[in-house]
Design an enzyme around this catalytic site. Sequence first.
Site, PDB file in Angstrom:
ATOM      1  N   ARG A 105     -12.431 -39.186   4.825  1.00 55.58           N
ATOM      2  CA  ARG A 105     -13.068 -40.496   4.993  1.00 55.58           C
ATOM      3  C   ARG A 105     -12.208 -41.617   4.422  1.00 55.58           C
ATOM      4  NH1 ARG A 105     -16.955 -41.433   1.771  1.00 55.58           N
ATOM      5  NH2 ARG A 105     -17.722 -39.296   1.867  1.00 55.58           N
TER       6      ARG A 105
ATOM      7  N   TYR B 180     -18.540 -61.509  21.707  1.00 59.57           N
ATOM      8  CA  TYR B 180     -19.070 -60.243  22.232  1.00 59.57           C
ATOM      9  C   TYR B 180     -20.538 -60.094  21.831  1.00 59.57           C
ATOM     10  CZ  TYR B 180     -19.147 -55.200  23.209  1.00 59.57           C
ATOM     11  OH  TYR B 180     -19.441 -53.951  23.687  1.00 59.57           O
TER      12      TYR B 180
ATOM     13  N   ASP C  39     -11.302 -61.986  17.520  1.00 58.93           N
ATOM     14  CA  ASP C  39     -11.349 -60.771  18.338  1.00 58.93           C
ATOM     15  C   ASP C  39     -10.379 -61.000  19.498  1.00 58.93           C
ATOM     16  OD1 ASP C  39     -11.936 -58.763  20.216  1.00 58.93           O
ATOM     17  OD2 ASP C  39     -14.037 -58.642  19.594  1.00 58.93           O
TER      18      ASP C  39
ATOM     19  N   LYS D 130     -10.174 -50.495  24.797  1.00 56.62           N
ATOM     20  CA  LYS D 130      -9.800 -51.203  26.018  1.00 56.62           C
ATOM     21  C   LYS D 130      -8.304 -51.022  26.314  1.00 56.62           C
ATOM     22  CE  LYS D 130     -14.099 -52.277  25.508  1.00 56.62           C
ATOM     23  NZ  LYS D 130     -14.587 -53.491  24.881  1.00 56.62           N
TER      24      LYS D 130
HETATM   25  C1  LIG Z   1     -15.637 -53.678  23.880  1.00 56.08           C
HETATM   26  C2  LIG Z   1     -15.523 -54.823  22.959  1.00 56.08           C
HETATM   27  C3  LIG Z   1     -15.951 -54.739  21.635  1.00 56.08           C
HETATM   28  C4  LIG Z   1     -16.618 -53.499  21.082  1.00 56.08           C
HETATM   29  O1  LIG Z   1     -15.715 -52.452  21.025  1.00 56.08           O
HETATM   30  P1  LIG Z   1     -16.182 -50.888  21.094  1.00 56.08           P
HETATM   31  O2  LIG Z   1     -14.889 -50.173  21.002  1.00 56.08           O
HETATM   32  O3  LIG Z   1     -16.881 -50.724  22.410  1.00 56.08           O
HETATM   33  O4  LIG Z   1     -17.096 -50.674  19.954  1.00 56.08           O
HETATM   34  C5  LIG Z   1     -15.774 -55.839  20.820  1.00 56.08           C
HETATM   35  N1  LIG Z   1     -15.224 -56.974  21.273  1.00 56.08           N
HETATM   36  C6  LIG Z   1     -14.817 -57.097  22.555  1.00 56.08           C
HETATM   37  C7  LIG Z   1     -14.223 -58.379  23.004  1.00 56.08           C
HETATM   38  C8  LIG Z   1     -14.949 -56.035  23.435  1.00 56.08           C
HETATM   39  O5  LIG Z   1     -14.548 -56.163  24.700  1.00 56.08           O
END
Ligand SMILES: *Cc1c(COP(=O)(O)O)cnc(C)c1O
Length: 406
Positions: free
Chosen positions: A58, A111, A185, A210
């Site tokens: 962890r 998001y 982000d 992504k």
């Molecule tokens: C998909 C996404 C998230 C969340 O990420 P996960 O890996 O699905 O938890 C956060 N911010 C943006 C802009 C995203 O496209």
Amino acid sequence: MGRSTVNGTKAVHGGEPRAKAHDAITHPISATATYVFRDTDELRDHFEHRIEREEYGRYGNPTVRIAEQKLAALDSAEDAVCFGSGMSAITTTLLAMLRQGHHVVMTADCYRRTRQFVTSVLARFGVESTLVPPGDYEALEAAIQPGRTRLIIAESPTNPYLHVADLERLVAIRDRHRGVKIMIDSTFATPINQRPIEWGVDLVTHSCTKYLGGHNDLLAGVVCGKASLIGAIRDFRGVLGGVLDPHAAYLLIRGIKTLELRVKRQNETALAVARWLEQHPRIDTVYYPGLESHPGHLAARAQMDGFGGVVSFLVDSDEEGTAAFIDACTIPQIGPSLGGVESLIEQPALMSFYELTTEQRQAIGIHDNLVRFAIGIEDTDDLIQDLERALEAVPANIASPTRQAR
Ligand SMILES: *Cc1c(COP(=O)(O)O)cnc(C)c1O
């Protein structure tokens, strides 16, 4: 500030030691839950002198550590810490940095789950927030409460309209207010197209699910920034436990090796698709920061090396006609997410806001005829031909609500 251009060399070699175990060219998957000590002396040494080594799964893993170092190198950050998902990265970071009485300013198009966490979960623990419209920097600065506001949270580009946050302006606002930090982000941009830390941003998060993973086969998240801040967030990961599994970390490292190739291809195809859609008679409006018509185009040109692989657009039809178009596509498949090698297409009104009525969706700016196209690495010509064929499925006699409104 010394802004770099990230190249394929960093994606392939960044963050990895040249010499690896067993002379292998790849870094091994360390599938272990714990780490053992030779004797009690070594254990004492570890606690007294904090000798660099792993102790328990962890708190760290050597495969995950390579992914972290690679991501830090790509984003020009001192350090990075990985998580089991993008949301785990975001929630752990916010819980590590905020406490009762603190206040957060967030752009309203962040998001959806990040907004939910800030406005409903953090609110339960006495952290207040103010949401400001994207692009309204006066409102953003006015929302800062001296001494209470700790964090500005923004995203760039955003979903689904690809709003671009002007990083230079955000950093200038931060600099006028003591004790405030900025978190961006940067998922939609990737470190190939944008490196916010080079503009003075404090923390950068990605959903590695992504583009960074890039193959729609893993979930992961990361936060990058100064070593002291990242160290505190890593300590908090040890409390909350949202670690990245070493097998997924291996896939992530492997995915990142081709990041530059994939993202450049996705940038090129997205721009070609956006230009093609913009001149198509059955398309109402196209949202892509690479188009001169996009409100964020100039900011995007100043701070990005490419405009990303997501194109959103309004079909000149209603909910049904737009669904007919999506159903007629044979290459992109219907699904949420983005950034993988496979193209994905969706109607946000149905994929993300199914439970709302057309009127409720309009109120939050989601039109029934809106389409989000997350471009993969298929051939550009094939994708455009597919869109052209699919647009023939749109009934000719129904005009879009957005067109009637103009
Ligand atoms: C998909 C996404 C998230 C969340 O990420 P996960 O890996 O699905 O938890 C956060 N911010 C943006 C802009 C995203 O496209």
